[in-house]
Write an enzyme that holds these catalytic residues in place. Sequence first.
Site, PDB file in Angstrom:
ATOM      1  N   THR A 101       0.834  -1.198   0.000  1.00 40.33           N
ATOM      2  CA  THR A 101       0.000   0.000   0.000  1.00 40.33           C
ATOM      3  C   THR A 101       0.875   1.257   0.000  1.00 40.33           C
ATOM      4  OG1 THR A 101      -0.146  -0.279   2.391  1.00 40.33           O
ATOM      5  CG2 THR A 101      -2.036  -1.006   1.079  1.00 40.33           C
ATOM      6  N   HIS A 155      -4.707  -0.467  13.009  1.00 42.07           N
ATOM      7  CA  HIS A 155      -3.709  -1.451  12.582  1.00 42.07           C
ATOM      8  C   HIS A 155      -2.644  -1.670  13.658  1.00 42.07           C
ATOM      9  CE1 HIS A 155      -5.326  -0.799   8.521  1.00 42.07           C
ATOM     10  NE2 HIS A 155      -4.777  -1.955   8.211  1.00 42.07           N
ATOM     11  N   LYS A 159       3.025  -0.915  11.112  1.00 41.25           N
ATOM     12  CA  LYS A 159       2.596  -0.430   9.794  1.00 41.25           C
ATOM     13  C   LYS A 159       3.294   0.884   9.449  1.00 41.25           C
ATOM     14  CE  LYS A 159      -1.469   0.251   6.904  1.00 41.25           C
ATOM     15  NZ  LYS A 159      -0.792  -0.456   5.791  1.00 41.25           N
TER      16      LYS A 159
END
Length: 266
Positions: A101, A155, A159
């Site tokens: 991502t 999350h 991350k």
Amino acid sequence: MEKINIVIAGPRGRMGREAVKLVQVTENYHLAAVVDHKNDGGLLSDFDGFHGLDVPIFSNIEECFQKTAANVFIDLTTPEFGMHHTKAALASGIRPVVGTTGFTKENLKELEIICKEKELGCVIAPNFAIGAVLMMKFAQLAGKYFSDVEIIELHHDEKLDAPSGTAVKTAEMIAEVRKSKKQGHLNEKETMNGARGAEFDGMHIHSVRLPGLIAHQQVMFGSAGQTLTIRHDSYNRASFMSGIKLSVDTVMNLDTLVYGLENIIE
Ligand SMILES: NC(=O)C1=CN([C@@H]2O[C@H](COP(=O)(O)OP(=O)(O)OC[C@H]3O[C@@H](n4cnc5c(N)ncnc54)[C@H](OP(=O)(O)O)[C@@H]3O)[C@@H](O)[C@H]2O)C=CC1
Ligand SMILES: O=C(O)C1=N[C@H](C(=O)O)C[C@H](O)C1
């Protein structure tokens, strides 16, 4: 059944390890090589958890594609390297499936043009979990009727990117149907920076990072006297694997770029 030869970048990572298992247990998949920026020239079997997998490791992706006959390339690395890897795959005529991502709009546009020129398929999916894809679709449906929405993504604290790719995609999908609106009080002021989160087309996105979490998102809608909350939780990385499999199988028959699994699920 003809084998699909696959290269995975990021095999030692949380997602990469799960993707290696997926390739191992899928009858018509073959793990041809892996790309790992740290262990050039080694074998995957040199590392814990990859017993018997004598798969060559390359640090240089171009060299990997020169020496490996691959059909599909799976990227599960970092936003910093994902774009370079994806372009290298397309340059070698190999179809990418990208889970990494943090790609920008400009990145996506550039890749879309390359795919078109080369008539090569590519799947970029901010979230491979079917439940998350449905959560985004349901949120898009609700966005037609509610123009006030806050996206809260939660999350694990390892991350790198915020907001998550899923949150960005959700906001984009809602924006396609939502009556554009700057939310909150006209005169609202943050007395502490970031209190209202990131803003996308007047919607707000909040990123929570905590050890113990995996990947979760809740989309909250509100209007006079009511709220609607749509939530999805991934409790492990196996939740993403059926989406990776669907993407690998589908990309073999694509000649354009597809951004988002919602565009390929039936
Ligand atoms: N689309 C989806 O459904 C999902 C997407 N993701 C995304 O996938 C990506 C990976 O997530 P996750 O597995 O949790 O992250 P990890 O940090 O666990 O794994 C990333 C791996 O990539 C390796 N790496 C870093 N740079 C390179 C490079 N240049 N070449 C090859 N390998 C490299 C890292 O090695 P080292 O640590 O040694 O630097 C690490 O092993 C993230 O962008 C995340 O947002 C995650 C879950 C689901
Ligand atoms: O980094 C993660 O873990 C995840 N990343 C993706 C994202 O940014 O949306 C998908 C999922 O949420 C897990």
